[in-house]
Design an enzyme around this catalytic site. Structure first.
Site, PDB file in Angstrom:
ATOM      1  N   TYR A 225       2.202   5.414   3.573  1.00 35.14           N
ATOM      2  CA  TYR A 225       3.327   5.089   4.258  1.00 35.14           C
ATOM      3  C   TYR A 225       3.097   5.296   5.681  1.00 35.14           C
ATOM      4  O   TYR A 225       2.558   6.298   5.885  1.00 35.14           O
ATOM      5  CB  TYR A 225       4.892   5.723   3.751  1.00 35.14           C
ATOM      6  CG  TYR A 225       5.929   5.386   4.405  1.00 35.14           C
ATOM      7  CD1 TYR A 225       6.528   4.227   4.139  1.00 35.14           C
ATOM      8  CD2 TYR A 225       6.381   6.364   5.367  1.00 35.14           C
ATOM      9  CE1 TYR A 225       7.720   3.920   4.790  1.00 35.14           C
ATOM     10  CE2 TYR A 225       7.432   6.005   5.955  1.00 35.14           C
ATOM     11  CZ  TYR A 225       8.279   5.035   5.785  1.00 35.14           C
ATOM     12  OH  TYR A 225       9.530   4.891   6.568  1.00 35.14           O
TER      13      TYR A 225
ATOM     14  N   ASP B 206      -3.696   8.107  10.105  1.00 37.74           N
ATOM     15  CA  ASP B 206      -2.404   8.464  10.051  1.00 37.74           C
ATOM     16  C   ASP B 206      -2.080   9.999   9.621  1.00 37.74           C
ATOM     17  O   ASP B 206      -2.133  10.165   8.641  1.00 37.74           O
ATOM     18  CB  ASP B 206      -1.512   7.548   9.174  1.00 37.74           C
ATOM     19  CG  ASP B 206       0.236   7.919   9.402  1.00 37.74           C
ATOM     20  OD1 ASP B 206       0.465   8.792  10.070  1.00 37.74           O
ATOM     21  OD2 ASP B 206       0.851   6.873   8.832  1.00 37.74           O
TER      22      ASP B 206
ATOM     23  N   LYS C  22       5.890  14.372  13.353  1.00 39.56           N
ATOM     24  CA  LYS C  22       6.448  15.613  12.592  1.00 39.56           C
ATOM     25  C   LYS C  22       6.227  17.006  13.603  1.00 39.56           C
ATOM     26  O   LYS C  22       6.995  17.276  14.590  1.00 39.56           O
ATOM     27  CB  LYS C  22       5.927  15.787  11.584  1.00 39.56           C
ATOM     28  CG  LYS C  22       5.806  14.454  10.621  1.00 39.56           C
ATOM     29  CD  LYS C  22       7.080  14.449   9.570  1.00 39.56           C
ATOM     30  CE  LYS C  22       6.736  13.253   8.579  1.00 39.56           C
ATOM     31  NZ  LYS C  22       8.163  12.762   8.041  1.00 39.56           N
TER      32      LYS C  22
HETATM   33  N1  HOZ Z   1      10.307   8.809   4.886  1.00 40.46           N
HETATM   34  C1  HOZ Z   1      10.494  10.359   5.007  1.00 40.46           C
HETATM   35  C2  HOZ Z   1       9.674  10.981   4.198  1.00 40.46           C
HETATM   36  N2  HOZ Z   1       8.301  10.846   4.167  1.00 40.46           N
HETATM   37  C3  HOZ Z   1      11.917  10.649   4.732  1.00 40.46           C
HETATM   38  C4  HOZ Z   1      12.502  10.766   6.035  1.00 40.46           C
HETATM   39  C5  HOZ Z   1      14.180  11.209   6.012  1.00 40.46           C
HETATM   40  O1  HOZ Z   1      14.791  10.662   5.068  1.00 40.46           O
HETATM   41  O2  HOZ Z   1      14.507  11.945   6.852  1.00 40.46           O
END
Ligand code: HOZ
Length: 428
Positions: free
Chosen positions: A144, A239, A267
Site C-alpha cells: 500500500y 516506500d 509517520k
Molecule cells: N492505512 C493506515 C494503516 N496502514 C490506516 C490509517 C488510519 O486509519 O488512521
C-alpha cells in the site's frame, strides 16, 4: 466494558461523515465492532470516552515510536505553536528536519517535505516518470502506498481489509500504467520487465511490507529489484513511510545495505503530526520545482508545528539509542506469545522485525500475499474482540501491523500476554 459514549458519538459521526470515520479501517467493521472513540493517549496507553484504558499496539499506525504525548515532543509543539502555526513561507525548522533526514539516510541527497505518505509516494512516482520519460510503474500485490489513483490496484491496508483491493473511481488509464508483481517473487518482476522493460519508470516497494500485516523481504528479493531496475533504466523507490526510522535510525535500507534511487517517508518523521517526505539522488531531486519542472506544492508543507514534532522525535531517537531496547521489548512479547501458542498447540505465523510484529491466523510461514490472505479473518475478529475487552488495543484488521513503542513497559508486556492467553482460551 462501558461503551455508551462511543456509541452515541458513532451515531453522530455516521450522520456527518461517510461510515462515521475519516479513514476506513478505523470503522472496526472487519472485527465486527463499532469503533471506540479515543479521548487521550499517555505513554503506552489509550483512554476512550467511556474511560476504558487500553495498552496500545497501534501507536497511531506507527508514528508514535516514543509513545503518546511524549513530554519533549509536546513541549516542542507547544513552543512552536506559540510562535505561529503556519506561515506558508520558509522557516528554520524545515532546514533542521531536512538535514536530519539527509544525514540519516545516505541515499537521500535532497528531500522535499510534504504532509502525508500519500503525497510523498504520488510525488515520487511523478518525479520518476519525469526523470525516465516513461509512464508505467510496477507495484506489488498487498503493498500500500497511500490512496493516489496509481496505487489503488491490488493494494493492501484498508483495501485488503475491506476485501476490495482495487478501488472504484480509478481511471482505466491508471490501471493500464500500473503493473502488479508478487512480493518476494523475483520471477514475477522479471516477467513484467521482459515484456515492458523499456516503458517502466519505476518499481515502488515497501522494503518491509507493512500493509498486509508484516511480511519481511526474503533474502535476495530487494537486491534483485535493485539489479533489475538498474539494468533497465527504471528507478527503484523504497516506500519507507512505515519502516523509516522504525527498524533503525534511518531507513530499513541502511540495514539492508541497498541504495534506492528515491525514498518516501512519513509517520515517525512527523512525530505524530502530518508529515511526509520524498528524497533521493541529487540529479533526480533537482527536477522538482522550482529547480526543475516537476510541479508539486503545499500550503502546509514544512509548517513549524509538524517540523517541531518531527525534529524533536528524530533527535530523541538519534541520541537515545532506543532501537536495541525496542527490539528487546518486542522480542520479549513475541517470545511469550509463542509460548502461549505452544500451550494451546497452535503454530500460527508470527512475523517480527524490530518493534513491528503481526500474528497471522494461519498455520505455517507467511512470506507472500497468497499466504497472507489464507489467514482466518473471522478468528482474528473474535480474538480482537476478546483482546479489546481485556484492555489491549490491536489494529482492528488482520492486515495491519502491531507496533511497540519506547513507552511499553515490562508490565504492559506481561498484561498483554495474559490477555492473549485469556482471549485464546475463549475462542479456541
Ligand atoms: N492505512 C493506515 C494503516 N496502514 C490506516 C490509517 C488510519 O486509519 O488512521
Amino acid at each position: 466494558m462501558k461503551q455508551e459514549r462511543s456509541k452515541e458519538l458513532f451515531i453522530a459521526a455516521k450522520k456527518y461523515m461517510p461510515g462515521g470515520v475519516n479513514s476506513p479501517v478505523r470503522a472496526f467493521r472487519s472485527v465486527g465492532l463499532e469503533p471506540v472513540f479515543i479521548k487521550q493517549g499517555i505513554g503506552s496507553k489509550l483512554y476512550d470516552v467511556d474511560d476504558n484504558e487500553y495498552i496500545d499496539y497501534v501507536c497511531s499506525w506507527g508514528p508514535l515510536i516514543l509513545g503518546h504525548s511524549y513530554p519533549q515532543v509536546v513541549q516542542a509543539i507547544s513552543e512552536a505553536a506559540a510562535k505561529g502555526t503556519s506561515f506558508g513561507a520558509c522557516c528554520e525548522r524545515e532546514v533542521e528536519l531536512a538535514q536530519l533526514i539527509c544525514e540519516a539516510i545516505p541515499s537521500i541527497d535532497k528531500v522535499r517535505l510534504v504532509n502525508s505518505g500519500t503525497e510523498a509516494t504520488m510525488s515520487a512516482v511523478r518525479l520518476a516518470r519525469a526523470y525516465t520519460g516513461r509512464e508505467k510503474i510496477v507495484k506489488f500485490e498487498g503493498c500500500y502506498h497511500g490512496h493516489a489513483d496509481s496505487f489503488l490496484i491490488k493494494a493492501g491496508s484498508g483495501l485488503l481489509t475491506s476485501g476490495v483491493p482495487t478501488s472504484s473511481g480509478v481511471p482505466g488509464s491508471f490501471v493500464w500504467s500500473t503493473l502488479v508483481a508478487r512480493y518476494n517473487d523475483t520471477e514475477s518482476v522479471e516477467k513484467i520487465f521482459a515484456e515492458y522493460g523499456q516503458e517502466i519508470a519505476a518499481v515502488i516497494v515497501e522494503p518491509v511490507a507493512g500493509n498486509m500485516g508484516l511480511v519481511l523481504p526474503q533474502p535476495g528479493f530487494l537486491e534483485n529489484l535493485r539489479r533489475i531496475t538498474e539494468r533497465s533504466g527504471a528507478l527503484l523507490i523504497f516506500d519507507e513511510v512505515i519502516s523509516g526510522f522504525r527498524t533503525c535510525y534511518g531507513g530499513f535500507q541502511n540495514l539492508a545495505g541497498i541504495v534506492p534511487d528515491l525514498t518516501t517517508l512519513g509517520k515517525i518523521i512527523g512525530g505524530g503530526l502530518p508529515v511526509g517526505a520524498y528524497g533521493g539522488r541529487e540529479d533526480i531531486m533537482n527536477l522538482v520545482a522550482p529547480e526543475g519542472d516537476v510541479y508539486q506544492a503545499g500550503t502546509l508543507s514544512g509548517n513549524p508545528l509538524a517540523m517541531a514534532a518531527g525534529t524533536a522525535t528524530l533527535k530523541i531517537l538519534k541520541e537515545g539509542n532506543c532501537y536495541d531496547e525496542l527490539e528487546k521489548a518486542a522480542s520479549l512479547l513475541t517470545g511469550k506469545i509463542k509460548d502461549v501458542f505452544a500451550k494451546y498447540g497452535i503454530c500460527w505465523a508470527l512475523n517480527q522485525i524490530g518493534s513491528m510484529f503481526s500474528i497471522f491466523f494461519n498455520e505455517g510461514e507467511v512470506c507472500t500475499y497468497e499466504e497472507v490472505i489464507k489467514s482466518d479473518t473471522d478468528k482474528y475478529a473474535r480474538f480482537y474482540r476478546e483482546l479489546l475487552k481485556e484492555g489491549i488495543y490491536f489494529p482492528p484488521s488482520q492486515y495491519e501491523v502491531c507496533f511497540v513503542s519506547c513507552a511499553h513497559s515490562q508490565d504492559d508486556i506481561e498484561k498483554t500476554v495474559e490477555a492473549i492467553d485469556k482471549a485464546l482460551s475463549r475462542i479456541l
